[in-house]
Motif scaffolding. Structure first.
Motif, PDB file in Angstrom:
ATOM      1  N   SER A  92      41.962  79.355 -36.591  1.00 32.60           N
ATOM      2  CA  SER A  92      42.653  78.938 -35.557  1.00 32.60           C
ATOM      3  C   SER A  92      43.036  80.162 -34.667  1.00 32.60           C
ATOM      4  N   LEU A 102      48.631  66.179 -35.499  1.00 32.93           N
ATOM      5  CA  LEU A 102      47.648  67.241 -35.000  1.00 32.93           C
ATOM      6  C   LEU A 102      46.567  67.023 -33.903  1.00 32.93           C
ATOM      7  N   MET A 125      47.613  78.053 -36.290  1.00 33.18           N
ATOM      8  CA  MET A 125      47.983  77.450 -37.348  1.00 33.18           C
ATOM      9  C   MET A 125      48.256  78.478 -38.653  1.00 33.18           C
ATOM     10  N   GLU A 137      42.837  70.995 -34.153  1.00 29.99           N
ATOM     11  CA  GLU A 137      43.489  71.184 -35.403  1.00 29.99           C
ATOM     12  C   GLU A 137      43.101  70.458 -36.470  1.00 29.99           C
TER      13      GLU A 137
END
Length: 326
Positions: A56, A249, A60, A253
């Motif tokens: 990410s 999310l 994240m 994500e």
């Protein structure tokens, strides 16, 4: 000079606001479980967290709470349902209280071998069961390997089903596990994992059933000196996430998280195979007698358990699909 100072102040304030915005863009997912930090599942979760940060680009990350810091498996599920926890790992035996069809995994000698169990878990049937808990605010993400469960006892070795008669055996909060122990003549006693060591010491129960790494890492071998590898059930661990966080999310994500989860499954299964071998070696060094009984004797005794569940049409069909799955 005043204009210059104001400019410097404005630049500073902009930097502060920008940095705060960047911090807000980083999503932290809180994950709790009940296992020791040396367990393969915890190590896989640590890897998952590291991978998630890399994948990410730091947007994240995982915050992991091991060793029942936030409660038992059932308590963690309940925290997840009300939105106080994002993710947890529980045994499929506990999940059957929230995703009823998962109780099929508690049926003894359901799978032909380990490879067969992986094909089922990683295929369409496994995915169907992962999605079943959505109506209870729980989404399944993946299955971790938890090997096969076998009996361990304090004072009496288990070589045949008759040896279990009259013994109080700790089981999870699983109706299927209770039915299985009853069919073998034992007295099933639900006790939380965290309380089991003391319960064994004090004679509240005569034994329990679990896989080799759990038997070893829990140090239950210090109390129970007989381990019978009858391998009656294959109960995987299930990694779950609350729908409250999942639905928030973004698609990106979700992809990042799923990628990290999938990589952790491969890693954990490799670690598990190594941990099983090490656990059996170490408990024997500590004086545990490892018994390899005739599994056919146990398999015949538990056939009655199937008759209880085959009365439900959907469960009967699920059993048939699993047994025929290639």
């Amino acid at each position: 000079m005043k204009v210059f100072r104001r400019l410097i102040l404005a630049i500073g304030m902009f930097g502060l606001v920008y940095n705060c915005a960047q911090v807000k863009k980083s999503r932290t997912i809180k994950l709790a479980h009940g296992l020791d930090v040396n367990h393969s599942v915890h190590k896989a979760m640590v890897k998952m967290g590291e991978d998630l940060v890399k994948i990410s680009g730091g947007k994240m990350q995982l915050e992991i709470y091991p060793s029942q810091q936030l409660g038992t498996e059932r308590e963690c599920i309940e925290l997840l349902q009300i939105g106080s926890l994002d993710m947890t790992k529980v045994s499929v035996g506990v999940m059957e209280n929230f995703a009823p069809h998962m109780k099929v995994f508690g049926l003894p000698y359901l799978f032909k071998d380990r490879a067969h169990s992986f094909r089922v878990l990683d295929g369409a049937i496994g995915q169907e069961l992962l999605d079943e808990g959505i109506q209870y605010w729980i989404k399944g993400l993946a299955y971790y390997d938890a090997g096969s469960r076998s009996f361990y006892t304090k004072d009496k070795p288990i070589r045949t089903p008759d040896d279990l008669k009259g013994l109080k055996i700790r089981v999870m909060e699983s109706v299927t596990a209770m039915d299985m122990v009853k069919s073998l003549g034992g007295s099933p006693t639900p006790i939380s994992w965290g309380e089991l060591y003391t319960s064994l010491q004090q004679g509240v129960v005569d034994g329990a059933e679990n896989n080799p790494p759990s038997f070893y890492l829990s140090r239950h071998y210090e109390v129970c000196k007989y381990y019978a590898l009858d391998e009656h059930t294959v109960l995987p661990d299930v990694l779950i996430i609350g729908t409250h966080i999942w639905n928030r999310l973004t698609e990106q994500e979700k992809q990042w998280l799923k990628q990290a989860v999938d990589a952790s499954v491969v890693y954990q299964r490799k670690l598990w195979a190594e941990a099983e071998k090490e656990a059996l070696e170490e408990v024997q060094k500590a004086g545990v007698t490892v018994i390899r009984p005739d599994k056919e004797l146990f398999s015949k005794e538990v056939e009655a358990v199937y008759s209880l569940y085959e009365q439900e049409e959907d469960i009967r069909e699920l059993i048939e699909r699993i047994k025929d799955y290639n």
